[in-house]
Structure formats: C-alpha cells, structure tokens
Design a protein around this motif. Sequence first.
Motif, PDB file in Angstrom:
ATOM      1  N   ILE A 127      56.841   6.905 -16.280  1.00 19.69           N
ATOM      2  CA  ILE A 127      56.943   5.705 -16.035  1.00 19.69           C
ATOM      3  C   ILE A 127      57.301   5.232 -14.306  1.00 19.69           C
ATOM      4  CG2 ILE A 127      57.607   4.847 -18.168  1.00 19.69           C
ATOM      5  CD1 ILE A 127      60.527   4.924 -17.538  1.00 19.69           C
ATOM      6  N   ALA A 128      57.644   6.606 -13.580  1.00 20.33           N
ATOM      7  CA  ALA A 128      58.078   6.335 -12.372  1.00 20.33           C
ATOM      8  C   ALA A 128      56.923   5.685 -11.267  1.00 20.33           C
ATOM      9  CB  ALA A 128      58.058   7.709 -11.758  1.00 20.33           C
ATOM     10  N   ALA A 129      55.676   5.776 -11.731  1.00 22.55           N
ATOM     11  CA  ALA A 129      54.731   5.060 -10.951  1.00 22.55           C
ATOM     12  C   ALA A 129      54.833   3.704 -11.196  1.00 22.55           C
ATOM     13  CB  ALA A 129      53.258   5.446 -11.263  1.00 22.55           C
ATOM     14  N   ALA A 130      54.882   3.109 -12.484  1.00 20.23           N
ATOM     15  CA  ALA A 130      54.939   1.820 -12.598  1.00 20.23           C
ATOM     16  C   ALA A 130      56.409   1.025 -12.143  1.00 20.23           C
ATOM     17  CB  ALA A 130      54.926   1.570 -14.263  1.00 20.23           C
ATOM     18  N   MET A 131      57.572   1.910 -12.359  1.00 20.85           N
ATOM     19  CA  MET A 131      58.712   1.414 -11.984  1.00 20.85           C
ATOM     20  C   MET A 131      58.772   1.247 -10.262  1.00 20.85           C
ATOM     21  SD  MET A 131      61.756   2.571 -14.426  1.00 20.85           S
ATOM     22  CE  MET A 131      61.734   3.951 -14.054  1.00 20.85           C
ATOM     23  N   GLY A 132      58.182   2.235  -9.737  1.00 19.69           N
ATOM     24  CA  GLY A 132      58.387   2.383  -8.198  1.00 19.69           C
ATOM     25  C   GLY A 132      57.124   1.589  -7.425  1.00 19.69           C
ATOM     26  N   ASP A 133      56.436   0.767  -8.194  1.00 17.11           N
ATOM     27  CA  ASP A 133      55.292   0.087  -7.298  1.00 17.11           C
ATOM     28  C   ASP A 133      56.233  -1.045  -6.739  1.00 17.11           C
ATOM     29  OD1 ASP A 133      53.134  -1.431  -6.740  1.00 17.11           O
ATOM     30  OD2 ASP A 133      52.755  -2.519  -8.653  1.00 17.11           O
ATOM     31  N   VAL A 134      55.990  -1.200  -5.443  1.00 11.27           N
ATOM     32  CA  VAL A 134      56.439  -2.307  -4.382  1.00 11.27           C
ATOM     33  C   VAL A 134      55.707  -3.363  -4.444  1.00 11.27           C
ATOM     34  CG1 VAL A 134      57.019  -2.664  -2.104  1.00 11.27           C
ATOM     35  CG2 VAL A 134      57.272  -0.463  -2.973  1.00 11.27           C
ATOM     36  N   VAL A 135      56.323  -4.484  -4.865  1.00 11.62           N
ATOM     37  CA  VAL A 135      55.809  -5.965  -5.119  1.00 11.62           C
ATOM     38  C   VAL A 135      56.068  -7.045  -3.767  1.00 11.62           C
ATOM     39  CG1 VAL A 135      56.254  -5.883  -7.624  1.00 11.62           C
ATOM     40  CG2 VAL A 135      57.973  -6.752  -6.273  1.00 11.62           C
ATOM     41  N   ALA A 136      57.151  -6.393  -3.082  1.00  6.92           N
ATOM     42  CA  ALA A 136      57.343  -7.506  -2.007  1.00  6.92           C
ATOM     43  C   ALA A 136      58.385  -6.749  -1.129  1.00  6.92           C
ATOM     44  CB  ALA A 136      57.880  -8.894  -2.359  1.00  6.92           C
ATOM     45  N   ASN A 137      58.615  -7.342   0.159  1.00  2.00           N
ATOM     46  CA  ASN A 137      59.887  -6.794   0.979  1.00  2.00           C
ATOM     47  C   ASN A 137      61.063  -7.873   1.389  1.00  2.00           C
ATOM     48  OD1 ASN A 137      59.476  -3.872   2.010  1.00  2.00           O
ATOM     49  ND2 ASN A 137      57.549  -4.823   1.826  1.00  2.00           N
ATOM     50  N   ALA A 138      62.232  -7.688   0.974  1.00  2.00           N
ATOM     51  CA  ALA A 138      63.268  -8.706   1.379  1.00  2.00           C
ATOM     52  C   ALA A 138      63.598  -8.352   2.784  1.00  2.00           C
ATOM     53  CB  ALA A 138      64.526  -8.303   0.258  1.00  2.00           C
ATOM     54  N   ALA A 139      63.806  -9.514   3.567  1.00  2.00           N
ATOM     55  CA  ALA A 139      63.927  -9.583   4.941  1.00  2.00           C
ATOM     56  C   ALA A 139      65.574  -9.262   5.212  1.00  2.00           C
ATOM     57  CB  ALA A 139      63.405 -10.685   5.716  1.00  2.00           C
ATOM     58  N   GLU A 140      66.157  -9.559   4.243  1.00  2.00           N
ATOM     59  CA  GLU A 140      67.524  -9.667   4.327  1.00  2.00           C
ATOM     60  C   GLU A 140      68.322  -9.527   2.887  1.00  2.00           C
ATOM     61  OE1 GLU A 140      68.631 -13.343   6.120  1.00  2.00           O
ATOM     62  OE2 GLU A 140      66.715 -14.244   5.433  1.00  2.00           O
ATOM     63  N   PRO A 157      62.334  -2.585   0.518  1.00  2.00           N
ATOM     64  CA  PRO A 157      61.319  -2.691  -0.494  1.00  2.00           C
ATOM     65  C   PRO A 157      61.779  -3.480  -1.726  1.00  2.00           C
ATOM     66  CG  PRO A 157      61.349  -0.893   0.679  1.00  2.00           C
ATOM     67  CD  PRO A 157      62.298  -1.383   1.064  1.00  2.00           C
ATOM     68  N   ILE A 158      61.087  -3.967  -2.636  1.00  2.00           N
ATOM     69  CA  ILE A 158      61.610  -4.620  -4.030  1.00  2.00           C
ATOM     70  C   ILE A 158      60.477  -3.925  -4.668  1.00  2.00           C
ATOM     71  CG2 ILE A 158      61.619  -6.800  -5.301  1.00  2.00           C
ATOM     72  CD1 ILE A 158      62.320  -8.445  -2.916  1.00  2.00           C
ATOM     73  N   THR A 159      60.848  -3.133  -5.694  1.00  6.87           N
ATOM     74  CA  THR A 159      60.143  -2.695  -6.581  1.00  6.87           C
ATOM     75  C   THR A 159      59.910  -3.358  -7.899  1.00  6.87           C
ATOM     76  OG1 THR A 159      61.564  -1.447  -7.781  1.00  6.87           O
ATOM     77  CG2 THR A 159      60.614  -0.313  -5.774  1.00  6.87           C
ATOM     78  N   ARG A 160      59.149  -3.000  -8.718  1.00 11.05           N
ATOM     79  CA  ARG A 160      58.945  -3.376 -10.321  1.00 11.05           C
ATOM     80  C   ARG A 160      60.366  -3.292 -10.873  1.00 11.05           C
ATOM     81  NH1 ARG A 160      54.180  -2.407 -14.014  1.00 11.05           N
ATOM     82  NH2 ARG A 160      54.964  -4.549 -14.867  1.00 11.05           N
ATOM     83  N   LYS A 161      61.062  -2.165 -10.641  1.00 12.99           N
ATOM     84  CA  LYS A 161      62.220  -1.822 -11.388  1.00 12.99           C
ATOM     85  C   LYS A 161      63.335  -2.788 -10.861  1.00 12.99           C
ATOM     86  CE  LYS A 161      65.752   1.771 -12.317  1.00 12.99           C
ATOM     87  NZ  LYS A 161      66.287   3.043 -11.975  1.00 12.99           N
ATOM     88  N   ASP A 162      63.378  -3.041  -9.734  1.00  9.25           N
ATOM     89  CA  ASP A 162      64.338  -3.909  -8.885  1.00  9.25           C
ATOM     90  C   ASP A 162      64.091  -5.652  -9.749  1.00  9.25           C
ATOM     91  OD1 ASP A 162      65.292  -2.317  -7.328  1.00  9.25           O
ATOM     92  OD2 ASP A 162      63.632  -2.644  -5.593  1.00  9.25           O
TER      93      ASP A 162
END
Length: 515
Positions: free
Chosen positions: A316-329, A373-378
């Motif tokens: 499940i590492a690949a699914a959870m680690g997929d980056v969906v966006a980035n938080a500027a702050e 980075p914001i991942t699917r796990k996040d």
Amino acid sequence: MVRPARSTAAAAILASSAFFLLISCAAPMKVSVVHVNSLRGQIWPAKQGELLRGGFSLLSSAVKDLGSRSEGRQLTIGVFNSLHGSAEAFFTEGRAVVDLMNAVGFDALVLGPRDFYFGQEALARLAEAADFPFLAANLRGPDGALPAFAKAYLYDEKSKTGLIGLAPRQLLAQNLEKDVRGLALADDLSAAKAAVAELKKLGAKRIGLFAGGVAWGAAEGSPAEAEALALLGVEGIDQFYLGSPSPDLPDGVFVSGGRAVLRQSGARFTNGYLAARTSFAPSPEGVEFEAVAVDSSRYQPDPALTVLLSSIEEAIAAAMGDVVANAAEDLNLEFDGECAMGNLVADVFRAHTGAEVFALNSGKIRRPLAAGPITRKDVYEVLPFGGNLVLTAMDGRQLLALLNKGCEFAGKPQLGRGFLQVSGLRFAWDPDGPPMAKVRPESVYVGGAPLELDRSYSVATEAYIFGGGDGYDIFAAEALPRLRFFDESILTVLEAALRSMGTVRRPTDGRIREL
C-alpha cells in the motif's frame, strides 16, 4: 462362571485412569480470555516521546506473554471497532487488519459501529478472510435472521466455553444508511437468552457475554443501571464484559448477584494501547483481571509478524504516498474557532454541493496539513472517519439556531468537538452570551448580504450532523428535508479538489469573529 484375576499392573492402570477421569470431571480446563478493545485498525505503533505504544507487533508479543502466564486455554477476543481507523485499514478496506488478527491468533471479534464503515459487502469479504467469527447475537438482516457475516457466539469445544457478543445499540445510528441498510437490532435480552440456550445444547460449561455498549456502575435508578441489571438477570451466563459510564471509574471485576462483572473504560482501552486478561473461576470472587500496557517499555516487536507487516507496507506504500497537491504554508486546525483547515474543507464541500452555506463539526477534521507535499495518506488522516454530504434548506431563524448550537461547544471539550466550521457566511459571537444566543443576529452575513430570518437558504452539511450527531437535533426537530444525498465519500471529494488546486494556500479570512 469364575473370571480370571486381573494382574496387579492392569489393576493399577485402571485405577489410575479412573482417578484422572474423576479429576477431569471435577476440575474442567482452566480458561482465560484476553480482550483487546477498539483496535481501530492501528497496524503500526504510535510514538509518544521515546515510547512506542500499540501496533500489531507489540500486541502479538503482549498476547503471547499473557498466554504464557495463563493456565489451560486462552481465547483472544477483539471488542468493537477493530477494522477501521487507520490509513492502512482504509486503503485495504480492512483486509490488512484481518490478516494481522489471523496471524496473532484472535478467536473472535465483537462487531462495533466502525466495523461497518466499509459497508456490508466489504464486511462479508472480511468475514470470509477471517479465521475467526464476527460476533453480534442481536444483529438481524432483512429476513429477521443473523446476517451471513455474523455469528451469535464463539464456542470452544476443547474447553467447553462459550462467548456471546452483543453489538452496541448505537451501531445503526452511527453509520450511514447505505452501510447498514436492511439491518436491525433485536432485543439484547432475547438475543442473549437464545445464545445461551444454543450454547448449553452444545455442552458449554461456562459462558461469558461481551456487551461493551452497556455500562456498569451508572447512577442508581438511571436507565443505564436498569439496562445493565436486566442483562445480569439472564440465566446461564457466568461473567459479563461491560463498559464504563465514566473514565473516572476504575476498571476491574465486580460481583453482583453471584455474577462476575468486568468493567472496562472505552476511553482507556483503545487503539491497542492496553490489553486485558480475565480468568473464569468456580466462583465470581475467584475471577482474576489483569491489564497490561502494550508498549516498548514492556515488550519487543514480535519477529513472527515481520514478513507480513513488510508485505502490507509494500503493498500500500505506492497508493498512500501518491502526492495529490502541495501546501504553500502550514494550515492550522482549531476546535473552538475559525482555522485554516476548517475553512479549506468547508469551502471545498460547499463548492461540491453548490449550497449557499456549508457547516461542519470541527471534530470531523482530525489533523492539520504542513507546508509541502500532500499525499493520499495525508488526505485520509485529515478525514479518517469518512462520511457523505447532505443538502437541505433552512430559513434564517433555523440557520441562526444552528450557528448558536455550534458556539455552545466552545471551551467545553466534555461536550465534544461540535464547534462549526463554515463556508458561505460570516458571523460574530460572544462567548459570555446566554445559552443558544451567543451569535449576534446582525453580524450574520450570507454571501455578503445580511441574514434574512424569513428567507430560505440552501445549506449543506455532513451526514453525521444531519442525522443528529454531536447533539445537532435541529434537522430532525424542524423536519428539514434531505434534498440530496451525495454518494461520493468526503475523502474522495477532498482529494479531487486538492488535485485540481495543485497548490493549497491558507484560506483564513475572518469569517468567524469572537467578541
């Protein structure tokens, strides 16, 4: 006819066999029950300073340790809310949890509300994969019988022991309608009596009953006390595993009317941080209770689980680690006032529903987002309980009452985290104002225009609140319509919105002012 005399050796063997037969009949096999409450899918340990707490590897070592100090037979039971509650559980729909429970050697799971969060089809698949039964003697399907994924009890033939499980009464209310559709809860007393009768027919010599949704030690004369005493009136049960009405009360074994009652606080026994062992005994006064902390100060990880845990992590590492966006702050989270996370989530959900106003209890949001980075796990950890959105219509007076209800939670953590995060409106409130009148009516603006008490507004919220969660009874009391139910999980909605944003910025804008 004269029979030949037996040899001295043969006579001795027969006498010895008769002696041990008498002993075995007089003293049945000793039995201990290890019970682990509210695992909540916690596969990995949580770090607290230098200490690691919970997680299946440490739990496995704890279960083995308790077994090594128990005579006779040991039965290991998961009690309520084991299958859901972590990213690993979410991304495998509970299968990773079941596989690990199999590896540890669980003998049964008493079903709780969160065990239905993946829906009945997923629960049925998990029941097939489990080497142990899912217990809920009081659960009924559309045909009035137990659903195929549930059993009334566990019967251990070797020790002649039966363990009955009762699902808590709030199971249906704490789930989405689609996940418990067609299910009902039978009367606890009738279900328990029927299970006892069946176990007696099988030859059970001792019976325990798990009903953690029933509290032991409630105020004298209260409905909760009457419920517990009624359950204790069921004949044929030797000991009862009940909940506690308050985390301030001690855990342990109590004797009432010749019955042993084990009380455990759900506030302490959660996430696999504690495990308990209870013995059966000829008399309730002889019942032993022991609770152990499942942490790295006491136990080492069980190497027998290393390969399985590694395979789960890899799968499940690949699914959870997929980056969906980035938080500027950094986006902060507050439970008693406006915050960046509350504004972000509320804005996303208002846009998705097309409502003029959106409101969400702060407790639905479980963690902030850090810059980067914001991942699917996040995303999962922001909204670990999932849920669905509901659209309704409210007039200005009802909307004002809703806002006032939310302000009643501020500064009162014992009431829950019901303070409302909002989108599409702004308002000011006075913490020292009278109950249900803390919001200044003239301060409420919807879409930039002053609130009109007689005007109808489209309002969206999450199904938990709409169904009365956190005490929000206004929707039912005012018979407000459910104009639309959105099938998409709020996790899916939030993830899609973040992907479309690409870069996420703090949306704090002073929409809630404290006077």
